[in-house]
Design a protein around this motif. Structure first.
Motif, PDB file in Angstrom:
ATOM      1  N   LEU A  62       0.925  -1.273   0.133  1.00 23.35           N
ATOM      2  CA  LEU A  62       0.010   0.077   0.151  1.00 23.35           C
ATOM      3  C   LEU A  62       0.762   1.289   0.079  1.00 23.35           C
ATOM      4  O   LEU A  62       0.568   2.230  -0.953  1.00 23.35           O
ATOM      5  N   ILE A  89       2.162   1.765  -3.560  1.00 20.92           N
ATOM      6  CA  ILE A  89       0.937   2.229  -4.348  1.00 20.92           C
ATOM      7  C   ILE A  89       0.861   3.607  -4.025  1.00 20.92           C
ATOM      8  O   ILE A  89       0.607   4.555  -5.013  1.00 20.92           O
ATOM      9  N   ILE A  90       0.694   4.150  -2.811  1.00 25.80           N
ATOM     10  CA  ILE A  90       0.318   5.582  -2.404  1.00 25.80           C
ATOM     11  C   ILE A  90       1.638   6.377  -2.828  1.00 25.80           C
ATOM     12  O   ILE A  90       1.319   7.459  -3.555  1.00 25.80           O
ATOM     13  N   ILE A 111       1.311   6.642  -6.864  1.00 20.42           N
ATOM     14  CA  ILE A 111       0.146   7.599  -7.187  1.00 20.42           C
ATOM     15  C   ILE A 111       0.512   9.188  -6.997  1.00 20.42           C
ATOM     16  O   ILE A 111      -0.195   9.882  -7.771  1.00 20.42           O
ATOM     17  N   ILE A 112       1.232   9.438  -5.905  1.00 23.30           N
ATOM     18  CA  ILE A 112       1.566  10.768  -5.906  1.00 23.30           C
ATOM     19  C   ILE A 112       2.720  11.087  -6.688  1.00 23.30           C
ATOM     20  O   ILE A 112       2.887  12.143  -7.267  1.00 23.30           O
ATOM     21  N   PHE A 161      -2.198   9.756 -12.554  1.00 27.44           N
ATOM     22  CA  PHE A 161      -2.551  10.928 -11.706  1.00 27.44           C
ATOM     23  C   PHE A 161      -1.509  11.613 -10.798  1.00 27.44           C
ATOM     24  O   PHE A 161      -1.826  12.617 -10.014  1.00 27.44           O
ATOM     25  N   ALA A 162      -0.172  11.020 -11.296  1.00 29.98           N
ATOM     26  CA  ALA A 162       0.814  11.632  -9.878  1.00 29.98           C
ATOM     27  C   ALA A 162       0.745  13.158  -9.863  1.00 29.98           C
ATOM     28  O   ALA A 162       0.448  13.879 -10.898  1.00 29.98           O
ATOM     29  N   ILE A 163       0.897  13.713  -8.851  1.00 26.08           N
ATOM     30  CA  ILE A 163       0.958  15.313  -8.601  1.00 26.08           C
ATOM     31  C   ILE A 163       2.130  15.679  -9.376  1.00 26.08           C
ATOM     32  O   ILE A 163       1.991  16.702 -10.039  1.00 26.08           O
ATOM     33  N   ARG A 214       5.288  15.303 -11.841  1.00 28.88           N
ATOM     34  CA  ARG A 214       5.642  14.481 -12.853  1.00 28.88           C
ATOM     35  C   ARG A 214       6.729  15.335 -13.954  1.00 28.88           C
ATOM     36  O   ARG A 214       6.812  16.506 -13.729  1.00 28.88           O
ATOM     37  N   THR A 263       4.332  20.194 -10.817  1.00 26.29           N
ATOM     38  CA  THR A 263       2.934  19.666 -10.729  1.00 26.29           C
ATOM     39  C   THR A 263       2.328  19.984 -11.951  1.00 26.29           C
ATOM     40  O   THR A 263       0.908  19.316 -12.142  1.00 26.29           O
ATOM     41  N   LYS A 264       2.657  20.816 -12.936  1.00 28.01           N
ATOM     42  CA  LYS A 264       1.761  21.275 -13.962  1.00 28.01           C
ATOM     43  C   LYS A 264       2.363  20.263 -15.323  1.00 28.01           C
ATOM     44  O   LYS A 264       3.347  19.798 -15.102  1.00 28.01           O
TER      45      LYS A 264
END
Lengths: 331, 600
Positions: free
Chosen positions: B84, B87-88, B91-92, B235-237, B239, B291-292
């Motif tokens: 987990l 995974i978290i 995702i970020i 959806f990574a914040i 990138r 972030t953008k």
């Protein structure tokens, strides 16, 4: 102004993405939390999925428990035998469903007597419909290839023609059972599907020599209900037959001694193995039926330990005389 | 715009340490840690041995292991909760695992760097371009996921075949370490053997050498874990992306791009492994971790066609019924698939085993071996006991395999449960199978030679092997008496001197009890001192030389199938006593005895 727009768009995009990321994280968290297993896998018996066969027996009627009819024509003898016990109406009520479990163990023609006689099975099917049955099923879990057994024994065709529906032993019809007070039938798969939702159960089987058990008759016929590697029970054949008699409570058993397999059982293979005894037994007490049936094999009830075991377990009596069997003869 | 550019420039050339250096340190650290955990997975109490080292940590971090077992068992076995965290973080932050943690990834990274370092920038840019075939890994993932998830006639966990963490664990533990340790035997006392390990090595080497063709070949085209991270990282914040839409288009940013994700143009977020090389290589510092979305545009979905997805989905759904046509879970089960103590019933076992080889690595006797395909395709590299390999069958007082199994395919049983003592006295010991004596090969049974090594080595008390005593007349053992005294017989025939002097031979005279032979010359037999014939054999009469044999028999109620007897049997090719899995506790349908146990 456009720069401001870009900024807003960028911010909105980021917020949207962050929202999705947040939802993903939350979903991962929730799934982990819901499925979290601190214990690890368990072994042992899953008692919740165990099934128990229903009780199909009918009320006792004094002096109408067992009938023994002499004659060479199975259609006539079985009609007479059932009549003597009070007629088919006693056993099958209008609208009921009936499962008939003939011995269809081997892919062998009727003339060899290793399986229930197709004429007899068909006649019982007809009788059930005459008694008002809504649906009659004929089913077994044979030793040899099921489809071949039903075909070669002639039972498939005869029963279908009489209006019965054949039920073959498909995997999903097996469920595990545990026999209360049983020693061997513990969490064991049985052919349960065809019997789960019927009202009545009739067993039909010929009298046969059986090398391991001494004789294969109406109690041994229920071996067909066992699934799995049932042949390991041959290590304790008497106990398993007695337990089958405890597990199955049929409405009626029909034990066919018209032609008796005297030797080379239970498969036979030659008409030389058969002897004509011209006897048919219908009984609500299968222990009594078998106790009489073994005399056709020149055996005594005491020669078959499973009969005594079944009696002790309360499945019936080996003293068939005490039930005042009704004797008759038809031509 | 200008301000943020300045900011990123300042950040890019941080005076303390560049981010790619941090990445390299991270890779070196996790790779070393991984190797260390492989080394210490040795039963023992020294610092470099098992003790409390979390040797499963990488497997626990692996979300494919967690998700795979969730799909097959609908539970998350607690140690796998580590996944987990992975995974978290993914995702970020995106696919950080691939370039920062994954030991296999680091190996590819390094080999790819070594193999291609002499190439020109243009060649490197060509090597590291995006390729359409990078979608294959998603199809592989889909196939494995559907094999695990779709309840057709059963589900099976086969990701371990290609999941990089089990693959690397298996390759290091069962191949590289035994080879490295062979000359000195520092890690294990005796040399370790793993049957069919050449195939594991071949796959490992192929994967590593493919870096010479295309860097990170495995990561880009094969790795189902990378594919999973790609999907999680959508959806990574933060990138990688361009902070400016226009550039000189030198493509230097793609020179060392590990993921082949096209940072110069529309960057493919799912392929980016966060190596940060592009950021390092951009002379104009137009690439940042931000972030953008990239101002040159980005692609956040894997490049998979609908047709490819549907085909791989169908493949995954079909694969299990197809593989199970062999009926290896039914009546055609392979009797040599003897599972370690505590293994779940076969169907449940196949829902959990990830073929990582930890049990085979830790097994102190080396009896646990990677399975072959004789037991079915699904059996490949799952643990099976081979009593002919290793030092002594399954050791009675050992439960190490279950303790290291990361998914509880082998339950972490206690010694009491294994031996059937204390609260397990009612159920009895765990049986792995049953030993069968091959009477055609057994020395006492077939060759009139005393032996019973198997009986002596049976570790149970009382023993599961007992013996039947018998006296067999040896070949040419009927002899004619020339003359006799009260303790010697001279015979007409020539016999091999001292042949019957082993203490196992007896002289049988009709009308007398048999007497043990103490020695013999070429024509005289002497019976044991202190003994004398009750009836001195008459000249011209016959005596028989007999050998006392103890023929081993199995008490099937007691035998637990540990295999020590098979291991010790002196008939060393095809053993004269062999264990097969009949009557193993874990399978109800492989029972041999009535009422012996009531497993599900």
């Amino acid at each position: 102004m456009t720069e401001q727009n870009d900024k807003n768009l960028g911010r909105r995009e980021l917020l949207g993405r962050a929202g999705k990321a947040g939802i993903s994280i939350a979903a991962a968290g929730v799934i982990s939390w819901r499925l979290y297993d601190r214990e690890g896998p368990k072994t042992g018996v899953d008692t919740e999925s165990l099934v128990t066969l229903p009780d199909f027996s009918v009320l006792d009627k004094a002096s109408q428990t067992i009938s023994i009819v002499k004659g060479s024509d199975r259609v006539k003898t079985v009609n007479k035998a059932i009549d003597l016990l009070g007629g088919i109406e006693r056993f099958v009520k209008p609208g009921e469903t009936v499962a008939i479990k003939p011995n269809v163990a081997f892919a062998s023609p009727p003339m060899l007597g290793a399986t229930a006689h197709p004429e007899l099975v068909a006649e019982v099917v007809r009788l059930c419909y005459k008694g008002g049955a809504k649906q009659v099923y004929v089913t077994d879990n044979p030793i040899n290839d099921p489809a071949s057994c039903f075909t070669l024994s002639g039972i498939g065709k005869a029963a279908s023609k009489a209006g019965a529906k054949l039920v073959f032993p498909k995997d999903n019809l097996f469920k595990h059972t545990t026999l209360t007070d049983g020693k061997l039938i513990k969490n064991w798969p049985i052919f349960y599907g065809p019997f789960a939702n019927v009202n009545k159960l009739i067993g039909i089987t010929p009298v046969k020599h059986h090398e391991r058990a001494g004789a294969s008759m109406s109690m041994k016929n229920w071996y067909g209900l066992l699934g799995g590697r049932r042949n390991i029970f041959h290590q304790d054949i008497n106990t398993i037959i007695a337990e089958l008699a405890m597990m199955v409570k049929p409405t009626l058993v029909i034990l066919d001694g018209t032609e008796v397999m005297m030797t080379n059982g239970p498969t036979g293979g030659s008409v030389e193995d058969l002897r004509r005894a011209n006897t048919l037994i219908a009984s609500c007490d299968m222990v009594a039926a078998d106790a009489y049936g073994c005399t056709l094999l020149d055996l005594k009830a005491s020669d078959l330990p499973y009969l005594a075991k079944a009696q002790i377990a309360g499945a019936g009596t080996t003293d068939y005389e005490s039930l005042k069997p009704i004797f008759a003869q038809v031509r | 715009m200008n301000r943020s550019n300045q900011y990123s420039r300042r950040f890019a050339k941080s005076p303390i340490m560049r981010i790619v250096q941090v990445r390299r340190i991270s890779q070196a650290f996790f790779f070393s840690l991984f190797v260390w955990f492989c080394i210490v997975a040795t039963v023992g109490e020294k610092l470099w041995q098992l003790r409390g080292w979390p040797v499963n940590w990488f497997l626990q971090l692996d979300p494919l292991v967690a998700i795979g077992t969730i799909l097959t068992t609908h539970t998350l076995y607690w140690p796998l909760l580590w996944a987990l965290a992975t995974i978290i973080l993914t995702i970020i932050f995106g696919r950080f695992f691939c370039s920062w943690v994954c030991p296999f990834g680091s190996l590819h990274h390094f080999v790819g760097f070594l193999g291609n370092r002499k190439k020109t920038a243009a060649q490197k840019i060509q090597l590291n371009k995006y390729r359409k075939a990078q979608c294959i890994k998603y199809f592989i993932l889909v196939v494995f996921l559907f094999m695990a998830a779709f309840p057709s006639i059963g589900v099976t966990l086969q990701m371990g075949l290609l999941d990089p963490i089990p693959l690397t664990t298996r390759s290091f533990n069962l191949v590289l370490l035994p080879i490295a340790d062979r000359p000195a035997n520092l890690v294990s006392v005796t040399a370790r053997f793993y049957e069919g390990a050449w195939l594991i090595l071949a796959i490992f080497l192929t994967a590593v050498l493919l870096n010479l063709v295309i860097p990170r070949f495995y990561c880009r085209f094969i790795c189902p874990l990378g594919a999973l991270f790609g999907i999680f990282g959508r959806f990574a914040i933060w990138r990688i992306g361009k902070n400016q839409s226009e550039c000189v288009n030198c493509k230097l940013c793609e020179r060392a791009c590990e993921g082949g994700c096209e940072p110069s143009g529309n960057i493919r977020i799912t392929e980016c492994v966060l190596c940060f090389n592009c950021r390092q290589d951009c002379k104009d510092e137009l690439i940042s971790y931000q972030t953008k979305p990239s101002l040159a545009g980005e692609i956040t979905n894997p490049d998979i066609s609908r047709r490819g997805f549907v085909l791989s989905l169908a493949g995954g759904i079909l694969a299990v019924p197809a593989v199970r046509l062999s009926n290896k879970l039914g009546s055609n089960w392979y009797h040599k698939v003897i599972r370690p103590p505590g293994a779940l019933s076969e169907e449940e076992f196949l829902k959990r085993c990830i073929k990582c080889g930890q049990c085979m690595r830790v097994c102190p006797t080396n009896v646990i071996q990677p399975g072959g395909i004789q037991g079915g395709l699904e059996n490949l590299w799952t643990p099976v006991l081979n009593n002919r390999i290793g030092s002594s069958g399954c050791q009675l007082n050992c439960v190490a395999c279950g303790q290291v199994c990361p998914t509880s395919a082998i339950r972490p049983i206690t010694l009491a449960e294994k031996l059937g003592t204390d609260e397990f006295a009612d159920v009895g010991p765990i049986k792995l199978g049953t030993a069968f004596v091959d009477q055609n090969r057994c020395l006492p049974w077939a060759m009139d030679k005393p032996c019973i090594v198997c009986e002596e080595n049976c570790p149970l008390s009382p023993k599961a092997i007992y013996t039947e005593e018998c006296f067999n007349t040896v070949r040419d053992g009927i002899l004619t008496v020339k003359k006799a005294t009260d303790n010697t017989v001279e015979v007409e025939e020539a016999i091999v001197p001292a042949k019957f002097a082993t203490g196992d031979y007896y002289c049988a005279v009709e009308g007398d009890e048999r007497r043990k032979i103490a020695e013999n010359t070429e024509n005289t037999i002497v019976i044991s001192s202190g003994e004398q014939f009750g009836k001195i054999p008459a000249a011209g009469s016959k005596i028989e030389v007999q050998v006392r044999l103890q023929k081993p028999c199995i008490d099937i109620e007691k035998c637990i199938g540990c295999g020590v007897c098979e291991h010790e049997c002196p008939v060393s090719g095809r053993k004269a006593i062999r264990v097969s899995a009949e009557n193993e506790t874990r399978s109800a349908d492989r029972r041999l005895l009535l009422g012996s146990h009531s497993a599900t």
